[in-house]
Design a protein around this motif. Structure first.
Motif, PDB file in Angstrom:
ATOM      1  N   ALA A 285       0.906  -1.388  -0.123  1.00  0.00           N
ATOM      2  CA  ALA A 285       0.004  -0.034  -0.172  1.00  0.00           C
ATOM      3  C   ALA A 285       0.865   1.206   0.121  1.00  0.00           C
ATOM      4  CB  ALA A 285      -1.131  -0.028   1.049  1.00  0.00           C
ATOM      5  N   GLY A 286       1.853   1.291   0.749  1.00  0.00           N
ATOM      6  CA  GLY A 286       2.971   2.465   0.843  1.00  0.00           C
ATOM      7  C   GLY A 286       3.391   2.788  -0.371  1.00  0.00           C
ATOM      8  N   ASN A 287       3.973   1.712  -0.986  1.00  0.00           N
ATOM      9  CA  ASN A 287       4.773   1.926  -2.370  1.00  0.00           C
ATOM     10  C   ASN A 287       3.883   2.186  -3.271  1.00  0.00           C
ATOM     11  OD1 ASN A 287       7.293   1.233  -1.132  1.00  0.00           O
ATOM     12  ND2 ASN A 287       6.954  -0.971  -1.902  1.00  0.00           N
ATOM     13  N   ALA A 288       2.507   1.556  -3.341  1.00  0.00           N
ATOM     14  CA  ALA A 288       1.524   2.069  -4.516  1.00  0.00           C
ATOM     15  C   ALA A 288       1.264   3.705  -4.174  1.00  0.00           C
ATOM     16  CB  ALA A 288       0.584   1.174  -4.462  1.00  0.00           C
ATOM     17  N   ALA A 289       1.015   4.068  -2.997  1.00  0.00           N
ATOM     18  CA  ALA A 289       0.567   5.425  -2.751  1.00  0.00           C
ATOM     19  C   ALA A 289       1.790   6.434  -3.289  1.00  0.00           C
ATOM     20  CB  ALA A 289       0.421   5.655  -1.380  1.00  0.00           C
ATOM     21  N   MET A 290       3.024   5.932  -3.225  1.00  0.00           N
ATOM     22  CA  MET A 290       4.197   6.795  -3.602  1.00  0.00           C
ATOM     23  C   MET A 290       4.240   6.834  -4.944  1.00  0.00           C
ATOM     24  SD  MET A 290       6.650   8.286  -1.725  1.00  0.00           S
ATOM     25  CE  MET A 290       6.567   9.959  -2.782  1.00  0.00           C
ATOM     26  N   ARG A 291       3.669   5.898  -5.789  1.00  0.00           N
ATOM     27  CA  ARG A 291       3.791   5.950  -7.182  1.00  0.00           C
ATOM     28  C   ARG A 291       2.716   6.452  -7.844  1.00  0.00           C
ATOM     29  NH1 ARG A 291       8.685   4.994  -8.902  1.00  0.00           N
ATOM     30  NH2 ARG A 291       9.432   2.814  -8.835  1.00  0.00           N
ATOM     31  N   SER A 292       1.717   7.209  -7.070  1.00  0.00           N
ATOM     32  CA  SER A 292       0.575   7.786  -7.559  1.00  0.00           C
ATOM     33  C   SER A 292       0.829   9.191  -7.799  1.00  0.00           C
ATOM     34  CB  SER A 292      -0.452   7.791  -6.285  1.00  0.00           C
ATOM     35  OG  SER A 292      -0.145   8.698  -5.175  1.00  0.00           O
ATOM     36  N   GLY A 293       1.904   9.927  -7.430  1.00  0.00           N
ATOM     37  CA  GLY A 293       1.913  11.216  -7.799  1.00  0.00           C
ATOM     38  C   GLY A 293       2.092  11.862  -6.504  1.00  0.00           C
ATOM     39  N   VAL A 294       1.529  11.653  -5.350  1.00  0.00           N
ATOM     40  CA  VAL A 294       1.448  12.285  -4.167  1.00  0.00           C
ATOM     41  C   VAL A 294       2.646  12.814  -3.643  1.00  0.00           C
ATOM     42  CG1 VAL A 294       1.598  10.367  -2.770  1.00  0.00           C
ATOM     43  CG2 VAL A 294       0.281  12.162  -1.909  1.00  0.00           C
ATOM     44  N   GLY A 295       2.844  13.806  -3.102  1.00  0.00           N
ATOM     45  CA  GLY A 295       4.113  14.452  -2.532  1.00  0.00           C
ATOM     46  C   GLY A 295       4.641  13.815  -1.024  1.00  0.00           C
ATOM     47  N   LEU A 296       3.849  13.257  -0.406  1.00  0.00           N
ATOM     48  CA  LEU A 296       4.318  12.491   0.757  1.00  0.00           C
ATOM     49  C   LEU A 296       3.564  11.378   1.150  1.00  0.00           C
ATOM     50  CD1 LEU A 296       4.795  15.822   3.036  1.00  0.00           C
ATOM     51  CD2 LEU A 296       6.574  14.396   2.425  1.00  0.00           C
ATOM     52  N   VAL A 297       4.304  10.245   1.798  1.00  0.00           N
ATOM     53  CA  VAL A 297       3.444   8.957   2.146  1.00  0.00           C
ATOM     54  C   VAL A 297       4.042   8.774   3.464  1.00  0.00           C
ATOM     55  CG1 VAL A 297       3.063   6.678   1.636  1.00  0.00           C
ATOM     56  CG2 VAL A 297       3.203   8.274  -0.321  1.00  0.00           C
ATOM     57  N   THR A 298       3.094   8.443   4.424  1.00  0.00           N
ATOM     58  CA  THR A 298       3.547   8.111   5.958  1.00  0.00           C
ATOM     59  C   THR A 298       3.062   6.733   5.980  1.00  0.00           C
ATOM     60  OG1 THR A 298       4.094  10.293   6.658  1.00  0.00           O
ATOM     61  CG2 THR A 298       3.680   8.535   8.136  1.00  0.00           C
ATOM     62  N   VAL A 299       3.458   5.737   6.403  1.00  0.00           N
ATOM     63  CA  VAL A 299       2.958   4.325   7.006  1.00  0.00           C
ATOM     64  C   VAL A 299       3.028   4.370   8.392  1.00  0.00           C
ATOM     65  CG1 VAL A 299       3.129   1.973   6.783  1.00  0.00           C
ATOM     66  CG2 VAL A 299       3.343   3.160   4.837  1.00  0.00           C
ATOM     67  N   VAL A 300       1.905   4.053   8.914  1.00  0.00           N
ATOM     68  CA  VAL A 300       2.100   3.912  10.414  1.00  0.00           C
ATOM     69  C   VAL A 300       1.566   2.464  10.545  1.00  0.00           C
ATOM     70  CG1 VAL A 300       0.467   4.348  12.456  1.00  0.00           C
ATOM     71  CG2 VAL A 300       1.109   6.185  11.082  1.00  0.00           C
ATOM     72  N   THR A 301       2.423   1.807  11.765  1.00  0.00           N
ATOM     73  CA  THR A 301       2.313   0.497  11.639  1.00  0.00           C
ATOM     74  C   THR A 301       2.859   0.165  13.222  1.00  0.00           C
ATOM     75  OG1 THR A 301       3.000  -1.555  10.636  1.00  0.00           O
ATOM     76  CG2 THR A 301       4.674  -0.140  11.050  1.00  0.00           C
ATOM     77  N   PRO A 302       2.495  -1.011  13.636  1.00  0.00           N
ATOM     78  CA  PRO A 302       2.863  -1.330  15.113  1.00  0.00           C
ATOM     79  C   PRO A 302       4.442  -1.331  15.259  1.00  0.00           C
ATOM     80  CG  PRO A 302       1.158  -2.902  14.232  1.00  0.00           C
ATOM     81  CD  PRO A 302       1.384  -2.099  13.165  1.00  0.00           C
ATOM     82  N   LYS A 303       4.900  -0.907  16.305  1.00  0.00           N
ATOM     83  CA  LYS A 303       6.153  -0.953  16.744  1.00  0.00           C
ATOM     84  C   LYS A 303       7.098  -2.076  16.220  1.00  0.00           C
ATOM     85  CE  LYS A 303       6.100   2.537  20.255  1.00  0.00           C
ATOM     86  NZ  LYS A 303       6.353   2.742  21.688  1.00  0.00           N
ATOM     87  N   SER A 304       6.652  -3.206  16.431  1.00  0.00           N
ATOM     88  CA  SER A 304       7.315  -4.514  16.291  1.00  0.00           C
ATOM     89  C   SER A 304       7.311  -4.629  14.718  1.00  0.00           C
ATOM     90  CB  SER A 304       6.485  -5.699  16.910  1.00  0.00           C
ATOM     91  OG  SER A 304       5.136  -5.901  16.509  1.00  0.00           O
ATOM     92  N   SER A 305       6.583  -4.134  13.914  1.00  0.00           N
ATOM     93  CA  SER A 305       6.698  -4.398  12.458  1.00  0.00           C
ATOM     94  C   SER A 305       7.458  -3.302  11.681  1.00  0.00           C
ATOM     95  CB  SER A 305       5.099  -4.265  11.992  1.00  0.00           C
ATOM     96  OG  SER A 305       4.282  -5.355  12.285  1.00  0.00           O
ATOM     97  N   LYS A 306       7.835  -2.291  12.305  1.00  0.00           N
ATOM     98  CA  LYS A 306       8.442  -0.881  11.966  1.00  0.00           C
ATOM     99  C   LYS A 306       9.697  -1.505  10.888  1.00  0.00           C
ATOM    100  CE  LYS A 306      10.632   3.496  12.599  1.00  0.00           C
ATOM    101  NZ  LYS A 306      11.103   4.404  13.681  1.00  0.00           N
ATOM    102  N   GLU A 307      10.445  -1.947  11.664  1.00  0.00           N
ATOM    103  CA  GLU A 307      11.734  -2.249  10.808  1.00  0.00           C
ATOM    104  C   GLU A 307      11.525  -3.190   9.611  1.00  0.00           C
ATOM    105  OE1 GLU A 307      15.916  -4.696  11.965  1.00  0.00           O
ATOM    106  OE2 GLU A 307      14.694  -3.946  13.589  1.00  0.00           O
TER     107      GLU A 307
END
Length: 579
Positions: A285-307
């Motif tokens: 989802a995050g990578n697809a959003a970045m390809r859409s032409g949007v300026g900024l993308v932030t993914v919020v996820t559980p701490k244990s999944s961040k890395e």
């Protein structure tokens, strides 16, 4: 968007074209024949000279189109034969005139057959027809006037033609207006019908041209102008539309990059996604959003999944870890952790790979109830909100200004608002109001998730997909994207749009996450550039489906992946706007 008409609405357009604008019906029939002839010529490489073509004609106007077409093809030096099921003496009006013109030509073979009530006579037709040796077979038997299933002779004939085509991959079959055997107003196929390679329909598409399973018999669809003024189509009451390439092109034009474009002007998409067991969904989802032409993308996820997620997303995607449950899913406490992001983001998407937990459910409800921007709800978030409550969509008690649909600042819906459904047809009383367009809820279920939103396991509830999408969108004040074969997009005003792009290869894991990212990215840009949100979702779905079609051509349905679809967005943009 192109309006989809019923057979009755199409007849009204034809009538008004003649009565109000003075265009004779015989001219409309001639124009229809020219339209089909152009398509056949294109499919045969630019010329019909020397090509063997058989035209099957009924006794109605569809047969009249076929007769005019046969004459045009013959004049362009095709080897034309016509099988008429009836007698010319039994035909009236414009159709009769075209048959008489046809038989006046020397060199055209026309055979008359008289089909019986049962299948008696099929053997005679088979023995005397050239269906098994011609290069092109034209179906001009019934058209949009048929409202019952085929039986007797015609049922047997259709089965013979379809079986022959299946075994021999020939001839190339072209249907005039609609494949014979289909009811123009129905999405279901109740009996046998011609399975065309190409269908040429006139003025506007009909439901059976574009809605599966009926649309599967159309092959490639061409929608052609035969002279009816567009305003006559616009005036028809239909609320069903077909998305067009021009819709996507217009949206891309409105969001094109200018010399002063920079990240904040392009929008900020916030995606709340992922969990211990489903981190890949957040990456997609995050990578697809970045390809859409949007300026900024932030993914919020559980701490244990961040890395894990940060290691696999594009380096331009920001990733923030937040409070989680014991099961590795986002907890309700995370709502306060992302207050700053919720304030700054132009769009939010929630649900991809979230997993399901009671604390996560409370978190999702808070996100939806307190939203201030368009919010896409997908996957686990949909299940956590099922059955769906009307209040979540945004019906509110507003300030009585004496004007209907007066927008007010979004707040958590009151108990009074939740208890009072909108009036039939999606209209509002003076004391009811919608959330602003900028805070629309955009739900993206597949059919199973949609049934859960409806609170039912009865598949009959969504048998009529168009009606179900329309009612849900109106009742709950949401934009609904119902995934599946031919995605449907509904909005609170009652409009439903059919998306023509996409293929079965998009049914694989991860494509839903990719679509969510693309919609979220488009929505963020639309907020910054003040573009209608429903038109934005239509464009996003169209382009995502087109990227899927490009991926299918490159890799095939069996091999293509959601990541392939994302990377094909570049070519989708290029195909639509040329740069």
């Amino acid at each position: 968007m192109q309006k989809v008409l019923t057979a009755a609405e199409m007849r009204e357009v034809d009538r008004l074209t003649t009565e109000k604008y003075g265009i004779p019906s015989i001219i409309l029939m001639e124009n229809a024949a020219h339209a089909v002839a152009r398509v056949i010529t294109e499919k045969l490489g630019g010329s019909v000279k020397g090509k063997s073509i058989l035209v099957l004609c009924g006794k109605g106007n569809n047969g009249g189109d076929g007769a005019a077409l046969a004459r045009l093809l013959f004049e362009n030096e095709a080897d034309v034969s016509v099988d008429l099921f009836g007698r010319i003496s039994e035909i009236n009006g414009d159709a009769r005139m075209n048959f008489e013109r046809l038989i006046s030509l020397k060199g055209v073979t026309l055979k008359e057959f008289r089909p019986e009530i049962d299948d008696h006579g099929v053997d005679e037709w088979m023995d005397n027809s050239d269906y098994d040796v011609v290069e092109v077979l034209v179906d001009a038997l019934f058209g949009t006037g048929l409202t019952r299933k085929l039986d007797g002779f015609f049922e047997a004939q259709v089965n013979i033609l379809n079986d022959w085509k299946l075994k021999h991959s020939s001839p190339f079959v072209v249907s005039v207006d609609i494949p014979s055997g289909l009811d123009a107003d129905e999405q279901d196929s109740v009996g046998g019908q011609i399975r065309a390679d190409t269908t040429v329909t006139f003025t506007a598409p009909k439901a059976a041209n574009i809605l599966p399973p009926a649309s599967n018999s159309n092959g490639e669809l061409f929608i052609t102008d035969i002279g009816s003024p567009p305003q006559l189509v616009d005036e028809q009451p239909s609320q069903l539309y077909l998305a067009e390439r021009s819709d996507a092109a217009e949206w891309l034009s409105q969001t094109k990059f200018s010399s002063d474009s920079y990240k904040n002007k392009r929008g900020h998409a916030l995606l709340i996604a992922g969990s211990e067991n489903y981190s890949g969904a957040a990456v997609l989802a995050g990578n697809a959003a970045m390809r859409s032409g949007v300026g900024l993308v932030t993914v919020v996820t559980p701490k244990s999944s961040k890395e894990s997620i940060a290691a696999r997303t594009l380096p331009e995607v920001m990733v923030r870890g937040v409070a989680e449950t014991e099961n590795g899913s986002i907890s309700e406490a995370a709502f306060d952790d992302i207050a700053d992001l919720l304030e700054k983001a132009d769009s939010v998407a929630v649900g991809c790979g979230l997993s399901q937990d009671e604390s996560t459910k409370d978190f999702v409800r808070k996100i939806v109830a307190n939203r201030r921007q368009p919010t896409v709800v997908d996957a686990d978030a949909l299940n956590l909100l099922s059955p769906f409550e009307t209040s979540l969509g945004g019906w509110q008690t507003g300030i009585d200004t004496g004007k209907e649909n007066h927008p007010v600042a979004p707040t958590t819906p009151s108990a009074e608002a939740a208890a009072t459904p909108p009036q039939t047809g999606g209209e509002l009383s003076p004391t009811r109001s919608l959330r602003k367009d900028e805070s629309f809820l955009i739900l993206t279920p597949h059919e199973g998730e949609f049934m859960r939103l409806l609170g039912t396991d009865n598949k009959d509830a969504i048998k009529d997909r168009v009606a179900a999408v329309r009612e849900f969108s109106q009742t709950h004040n949401v934009i609904l994207v119902l995934k599946g074969e031919r995605v449907l997009i509904g909005e609170p005003g009652g409009k439903v749009v059919v998306n023509p792009t996409g293929n079965a290869g998009l049914g694989k894991a991860g494509n839903g996450d990719t679509l969510t990212g693309i919609i979220a990215g488009f929505a963020a840009q639309a907020v910054q550039m003040k573009i209608d949100m429903f038109e934005t979702v239509v464009a996003a779905v169209y382009l995502a489906g087109l990227a899927g079609d490009i991926a299918e051509k490159k890799y095939g349905k069996r091999v293509m992946t959601a990541s392939d679809v994302r990377e094909c967005m570049t070519e989708a943009f290029e195909q639509v706007v040329g740069n």
